[in-house]
Design a protein around this motif. Structure first.
Motif, PDB file in Angstrom:
ATOM      1  N   GLU A   1      42.850  44.755  27.533  1.00  0.00           N
ATOM      2  CA  GLU A   1      42.645  45.920  26.515  1.00  0.00           C
ATOM      3  C   GLU A   1      44.010  46.609  26.599  1.00  0.00           C
ATOM      4  O   GLU A   1      44.300  47.247  25.480  1.00  0.00           O
ATOM      5  N   HIS A   2      44.766  46.503  27.803  1.00  0.00           N
ATOM      6  CA  HIS A   2      45.966  47.035  27.936  1.00  0.00           C
ATOM      7  C   HIS A   2      47.248  45.912  27.573  1.00  0.00           C
ATOM      8  O   HIS A   2      48.368  46.571  27.660  1.00  0.00           O
ATOM      9  N   GLY A   3      46.859  44.701  26.931  1.00  0.00           N
ATOM     10  CA  GLY A   3      47.841  43.811  26.818  1.00  0.00           C
ATOM     11  C   GLY A   3      48.267  43.105  27.940  1.00  0.00           C
ATOM     12  O   GLY A   3      49.256  42.105  27.928  1.00  0.00           O
ATOM     13  N   HIS A   4      47.680  43.253  29.027  1.00  0.00           N
ATOM     14  CA  HIS A   4      48.212  42.458  30.395  1.00  0.00           C
ATOM     15  C   HIS A   4      47.698  41.066  30.196  1.00  0.00           C
ATOM     16  O   HIS A   4      46.627  40.845  29.933  1.00  0.00           O
ATOM     17  N   PRO A   5      48.460  40.037  30.696  1.00  0.00           N
ATOM     18  CA  PRO A   5      48.042  38.753  30.428  1.00  0.00           C
ATOM     19  C   PRO A   5      46.936  38.335  31.186  1.00  0.00           C
ATOM     20  O   PRO A   5      46.673  38.815  32.462  1.00  0.00           O
ATOM     21  N   LEU A   6      46.076  37.530  30.568  1.00  0.00           N
ATOM     22  CA  LEU A   6      44.726  36.795  31.374  1.00  0.00           C
ATOM     23  C   LEU A   6      45.084  35.419  31.501  1.00  0.00           C
ATOM     24  O   LEU A   6      45.314  34.637  30.393  1.00  0.00           O
ATOM     25  N   ASP A   7      45.172  34.661  32.678  1.00  0.00           N
ATOM     26  CA  ASP A   7      44.984  33.436  32.819  1.00  0.00           C
ATOM     27  C   ASP A   7      44.184  33.093  34.021  1.00  0.00           C
ATOM     28  O   ASP A   7      44.704  33.278  35.090  1.00  0.00           O
ATOM     29  N   GLU A   8      43.190  32.710  33.983  1.00  0.00           N
ATOM     30  CA  GLU A   8      41.940  32.667  35.079  1.00  0.00           C
ATOM     31  C   GLU A   8      41.143  31.418  35.040  1.00  0.00           C
ATOM     32  O   GLU A   8      40.685  31.092  33.963  1.00  0.00           O
ATOM     33  N   VAL A   9      40.771  30.481  36.180  1.00  0.00           N
ATOM     34  CA  VAL A   9      39.905  29.758  36.075  1.00  0.00           C
ATOM     35  C   VAL A   9      38.454  30.384  36.599  1.00  0.00           C
ATOM     36  O   VAL A   9      38.409  31.009  37.515  1.00  0.00           O
ATOM     37  N   PHE A  10      37.416  29.978  35.661  1.00  0.00           N
ATOM     38  CA  PHE A  10      36.140  30.675  35.929  1.00  0.00           C
ATOM     39  C   PHE A  10      35.227  29.361  36.171  1.00  0.00           C
ATOM     40  O   PHE A  10      35.425  28.360  35.543  1.00  0.00           O
ATOM     41  N   THR A  11      34.577  29.474  37.240  1.00  0.00           N
ATOM     42  CA  THR A  11      33.503  28.289  37.657  1.00  0.00           C
ATOM     43  C   THR A  11      32.093  28.942  37.705  1.00  0.00           C
ATOM     44  O   THR A  11      31.863  30.245  37.595  1.00  0.00           O
ATOM     45  N   GLY A  12      30.828  28.162  37.555  1.00  0.00           N
ATOM     46  CA  GLY A  12      29.569  28.308  37.677  1.00  0.00           C
ATOM     47  C   GLY A  12      29.237  29.573  36.372  1.00  0.00           C
ATOM     48  O   GLY A  12      29.696  29.304  35.255  1.00  0.00           O
ATOM     49  N   TRP A  13      28.359  30.446  36.727  1.00  0.00           N
ATOM     50  CA  TRP A  13      27.719  31.191  35.815  1.00  0.00           C
ATOM     51  C   TRP A  13      28.877  31.930  35.226  1.00  0.00           C
ATOM     52  O   TRP A  13      28.759  32.258  33.677  1.00  0.00           O
TER      53      TRP A  13
END
Length: 214
Positions: free
Chosen positions: A149-161
């Protein structure tokens, strides 16, 4: 970028939505807003209004209760969602489903892509389809990009639930409900799931109801 004339109706709609205070009404399946997709967020809401809207989404998600909520689920066609999962489940369920606690976070303009070819299938429900659950096979791991919400980039790998949660909420932003991806032979009322299908995996349900798992 949206023009000022495009921004005004959305901001006014959100202001009206927030005016009563408390949890927001959740839109149910059948409302076109859930099927039209959303427009990318690029400042349609002033920072203070965005913060109020995010807080209202958080309150609504907790009150439902749920582990995610997308803006169109409260009638706002913006590419924004919130997620949070305390993961209050037995250990064997947590292990089988890869369910680990997730802190509150805001997803702005999220997009996901599968990582690898592994898929996982579990019962899934939706606050906009109350009373029902169905088994959905999804990529077991995804890369999610976007911003907070602050404009900071998100680039993340999610696994499982957690991967399932972010896929479910991002799908909402594309006008997709979990039922579009579900094995419909598995469709069960919440009562049936509680009575019959509480096992860590849906293998027993698949055998009894006659559907295949990946």
């Amino acid at each position: 970028m949206a023009s000022p004339s495009d921004r005004a109706p959305l901001a006014e709609r959100v202001e009206e939505l927030l005016a009563p205070g408390g949890p927001l009404p959740i839109v149910a399946a059948g409302d076109p807003v859930l099927r039209r997709g959303t427009e990318p967020y690029d400042g349609q809401l002033a920072p203070a209004l965005l913060a109020r809207f995010v807080e209202a989404l958080r309150i609504t998600m907790h009150a439902a209760p749920g582990v995610g909520l997308a803006a169109p689920q409260v009638g706002v066609p913006l590419r924004i969602a919130v997620v949070e999962d305390p993961a209050p489940v037995p250990e064997e369920v947590a292990v089988a489903r890869g369910r680990v606690p997730q802190p509150f976070r805001v997803l702005v303009n999220p997009v996901y892509e599968p990582v690898g070819t592994a898929r996982a299938a579990f019962f899934e429900g939706c606050l906009s389809v109350p009373g029902w659950q169905a088994v959905v096979a999804r990529p077991a791991s995804v890369r999610l990009t976007g911003a907070d919400e602050h404009g900071h980039p998100l680039d993340e790998v999610f696994t499982g639930w957690p991967a399932r949660i972010v896929q479910h909420e991002t799908d909402h932003l594309d006008g997709t409900l979990y039922l579009d991806r579900a094995e419909l032979r598995s469709l069960s009322s919440n009562a049936a799931v509680a009575d019959r299908w509480t096992q860590p995996t849906p293998a027993t349900a698949a055998e009894a109801l006659g559907f295949e798992l990946p």
